[in-house]
Motif scaffolding. Structure first.
Motif, PDB file in Angstrom:
ATOM      1  N   MET A 130       0.854  -1.200   0.000  1.00  0.00           N
ATOM      2  CA  MET A 130       0.000   0.000   0.000  1.00  0.00           C
ATOM      3  C   MET A 130       0.890   1.251   0.000  1.00  0.00           C
ATOM      4  N   ALA A 131       0.565   2.217  -0.808  1.00  0.00           N
ATOM      5  CA  ALA A 131       1.360   3.440  -0.892  1.00  0.00           C
ATOM      6  C   ALA A 131       1.161   4.292   0.359  1.00  0.00           C
ATOM      7  N   THR A 132       2.217   4.993   0.724  1.00  0.00           N
ATOM      8  CA  THR A 132       2.131   5.873   1.877  1.00  0.00           C
ATOM      9  C   THR A 132       1.233   7.068   1.563  1.00  0.00           C
ATOM     10  N   THR A 133       0.250   7.295   2.419  1.00  0.00           N
ATOM     11  CA  THR A 133      -0.631   8.440   2.213  1.00  0.00           C
ATOM     12  C   THR A 133      -0.409   9.516   3.267  1.00  0.00           C
ATOM     13  N   MET A 134       0.179   9.126   4.423  1.00  0.00           N
ATOM     14  CA  MET A 134       0.455  10.129   5.445  1.00  0.00           C
ATOM     15  C   MET A 134       1.649  10.984   5.024  1.00  0.00           C
ATOM     16  N   THR A 135       1.560  12.268   5.275  1.00  0.00           N
ATOM     17  CA  THR A 135       2.642  13.175   4.912  1.00  0.00           C
ATOM     18  C   THR A 135       3.429  13.587   6.155  1.00  0.00           C
ATOM     19  N   ARG A 136       4.570  14.189   5.901  1.00  0.00           N
ATOM     20  CA  ARG A 136       5.396  14.683   7.004  1.00  0.00           C
ATOM     21  C   ARG A 136       4.639  15.715   7.835  1.00  0.00           C
ATOM     22  N   SER A 137       3.949  16.638   7.157  1.00  0.00           N
ATOM     23  CA  SER A 137       3.236  17.690   7.893  1.00  0.00           C
ATOM     24  C   SER A 137       2.106  17.108   8.738  1.00  0.00           C
ATOM     25  N   ALA A 138       1.423  16.087   8.217  1.00  0.00           N
ATOM     26  CA  ALA A 138       0.350  15.451   8.986  1.00  0.00           C
ATOM     27  C   ALA A 138       0.916  14.723  10.198  1.00  0.00           C
ATOM     28  N   PHE A 139       2.072  14.071  10.022  1.00  0.00           N
ATOM     29  CA  PHE A 139       2.719  13.356  11.124  1.00  0.00           C
ATOM     30  C   PHE A 139       3.207  14.346  12.174  1.00  0.00           C
ATOM     31  N   LEU A 140       3.754  15.474  11.703  1.00  0.00           N
ATOM     32  CA  LEU A 140       4.223  16.510  12.627  1.00  0.00           C
ATOM     33  C   LEU A 140       3.065  17.073  13.446  1.00  0.00           C
ATOM     34  N   LYS A 141       1.904  17.191  12.826  1.00  0.00           N
ATOM     35  CA  LYS A 141       0.722  17.662  13.560  1.00  0.00           C
ATOM     36  C   LYS A 141       0.352  16.691  14.680  1.00  0.00           C
ATOM     37  N   LEU A 142       0.486  15.400  14.406  1.00  0.00           N
ATOM     38  CA  LEU A 142       0.196  14.406  15.441  1.00  0.00           C
ATOM     39  C   LEU A 142       1.215  14.487  16.577  1.00  0.00           C
ATOM     40  N   LEU A 143       2.484  14.678  16.220  1.00  0.00           N
ATOM     41  CA  LEU A 143       3.516  14.858  17.261  1.00  0.00           C
ATOM     42  C   LEU A 143       3.225  16.111  18.084  1.00  0.00           C
ATOM     43  N   THR A 144       2.821  17.182  17.396  1.00  0.00           N
ATOM     44  CA  THR A 144       2.505  18.443  18.075  1.00  0.00           C
ATOM     45  C   THR A 144       1.345  18.259  19.042  1.00  0.00           C
ATOM     46  N   LYS A 145       0.401  17.427  18.660  1.00  0.00           N
ATOM     47  CA  LYS A 145      -0.791  17.204  19.489  1.00  0.00           C
ATOM     48  C   LYS A 145      -0.520  16.279  20.668  1.00  0.00           C
ATOM     49  N   HIS A 146       0.270  15.221  20.430  1.00  0.00           N
ATOM     50  CA  HIS A 146       0.414  14.179  21.453  1.00  0.00           C
ATOM     51  C   HIS A 146       1.743  14.199  22.209  1.00  0.00           C
ATOM     52  N   LEU A 147       2.845  14.504  21.504  1.00  0.00           N
ATOM     53  CA  LEU A 147       4.160  14.462  22.159  1.00  0.00           C
ATOM     54  C   LEU A 147       4.569  15.819  22.725  1.00  0.00           C
ATOM     55  N   TYR A 148       4.336  16.890  21.967  1.00  0.00           N
ATOM     56  CA  TYR A 148       4.822  18.194  22.397  1.00  0.00           C
ATOM     57  C   TYR A 148       4.273  18.644  23.751  1.00  0.00           C
ATOM     58  N   PRO A 149       3.007  18.364  24.082  1.00  0.00           N
ATOM     59  CA  PRO A 149       2.547  18.741  25.435  1.00  0.00           C
ATOM     60  C   PRO A 149       3.341  18.032  26.539  1.00  0.00           C
ATOM     61  N   VAL A 150       3.789  16.800  26.255  1.00  0.00           N
ATOM     62  CA  VAL A 150       4.619  16.069  27.229  1.00  0.00           C
ATOM     63  C   VAL A 150       5.967  16.777  27.373  1.00  0.00           C
ATOM     64  N   LEU A 151       6.570  17.129  26.231  1.00  0.00           N
ATOM     65  CA  LEU A 151       7.865  17.809  26.261  1.00  0.00           C
ATOM     66  C   LEU A 151       7.753  19.165  26.958  1.00  0.00           C
ATOM     67  N   LYS A 152       6.699  19.893  26.655  1.00  0.00           N
ATOM     68  CA  LYS A 152       6.542  21.224  27.248  1.00  0.00           C
ATOM     69  C   LYS A 152       6.265  21.119  28.741  1.00  0.00           C
ATOM     70  N   GLY A 153       5.593  20.049  29.142  1.00  0.00           N
ATOM     71  CA  GLY A 153       5.372  19.808  30.570  1.00  0.00           C
ATOM     72  C   GLY A 153       6.673  19.527  31.310  1.00  0.00           C
ATOM     73  N   GLU A 154       7.707  19.130  30.546  1.00  0.00           N
ATOM     74  CA  GLU A 154       9.022  18.843  31.131  1.00  0.00           C
ATOM     75  C   GLU A 154      10.010  19.985  30.894  1.00  0.00           C
ATOM     76  N   GLY A 155       9.499  21.132  30.420  1.00  0.00           N
ATOM     77  CA  GLY A 155      10.354  22.320  30.324  1.00  0.00           C
ATOM     78  C   GLY A 155      10.863  22.682  28.943  1.00  0.00           C
ATOM     79  N   PHE A 156      10.515  21.892  27.925  1.00  0.00           N
ATOM     80  CA  PHE A 156      10.927  22.251  26.562  1.00  0.00           C
ATOM     81  C   PHE A 156      10.054  23.384  26.036  1.00  0.00           C
ATOM     82  N   GLU A 157      10.649  24.202  25.179  1.00  0.00           N
ATOM     83  CA  GLU A 157       9.916  25.312  24.574  1.00  0.00           C
ATOM     84  C   GLU A 157      10.165  25.313  23.072  1.00  0.00           C
TER      85      GLU A 157
END
Length: 200
Positions: free
Chosen positions: A1-28
């Protein structure tokens, strides 16, 4: 199956799910690079797209602002990139044929991958940054745990600079001598830097 997810879409998911964890630990920050500055220590988290557009790398960097960056320049802490850091690693994906974290063929697989990244941050990310968590204790521990002859000659230069910064001239000299004794013949720039440290 061809890849349909893009880098920007994946980055949005990281921004939504991972970045709040990082920011809670002091990252900006936002986008591809986040930083956490603790005194002279700079921690960097970076998302780098892999060639081919189907995956990314999650880069970790730690740097001490009294050290020259990779390449030799001094960069303001708020502008330090992962590529500038003298201590670098990656959050590694599960073993597989692909290099990096695959975006996946659809939203569900991408979300599953990002959920796994969040759990791996707690394991791999925390373990890496724990080695550079407080100054001067992290530096002292690093010097104490390192056998000069067991590391690459280029690494002896970094540790010798740290030792000298801490005022541990005996350890700095031991590291420099080890690096000079083992540096390959063509490494003239490294040898010159080591010798300059010895002279200084």
């Amino acid at each position: 199956m061809a890849t349909t997810m893009t880098r920007s879409a994946f980055l949005k998911l990281l921004t939504k799910h991972l970045y709040p964890v990082l920011k809670g630990e002091g990252f900006e920050g936002s986008g591809q690079t986040l930083r956490r500055i603790r005194g002279p220590i700079v921690h960097v988290f970076n998302v780098q797209g892999a060639s081919g557009g189907k995956a990314c790398y999650l880069n970790l960097g730690a740097h001490y602002d009294f050290l020259p960056c990779e390449g030799g320049a001094f960069v303001p802490p708020a502008e330090i990139e992962e590529s500038h850091c003298v201590f670098r690693e990656r959050i590694e994906p599960p073993p597989g044929a692909a290099f990096g974290w695959a975006y996946g063929p659809d939203q569900a697989s991408a979300e599953e991958s990002v959920a796994f990244i969040v759990s791996e941050w707690a394991r791999q990310g925390h373990a890496f940054f724990a080695d550079h968590d407080a100054y001067p204790a992290s530096c002292e521990r690093l010097l104490r745990q390192t056998e000069p002859d067991a590391i690459h000659p280029a690494r002896t230069l970094i540790l010798a600079r740290i030792a000298r910064h801490l005022g541990d001239t005996d350890r700095a000299r031991a590291l420099v001598h080890s690096g000079l004794a083992r540096a390959p013949e063509p490494a003239t720039s490294l040898k010159a830097k080591l010798e300059a440290l010895l002279a200084g």
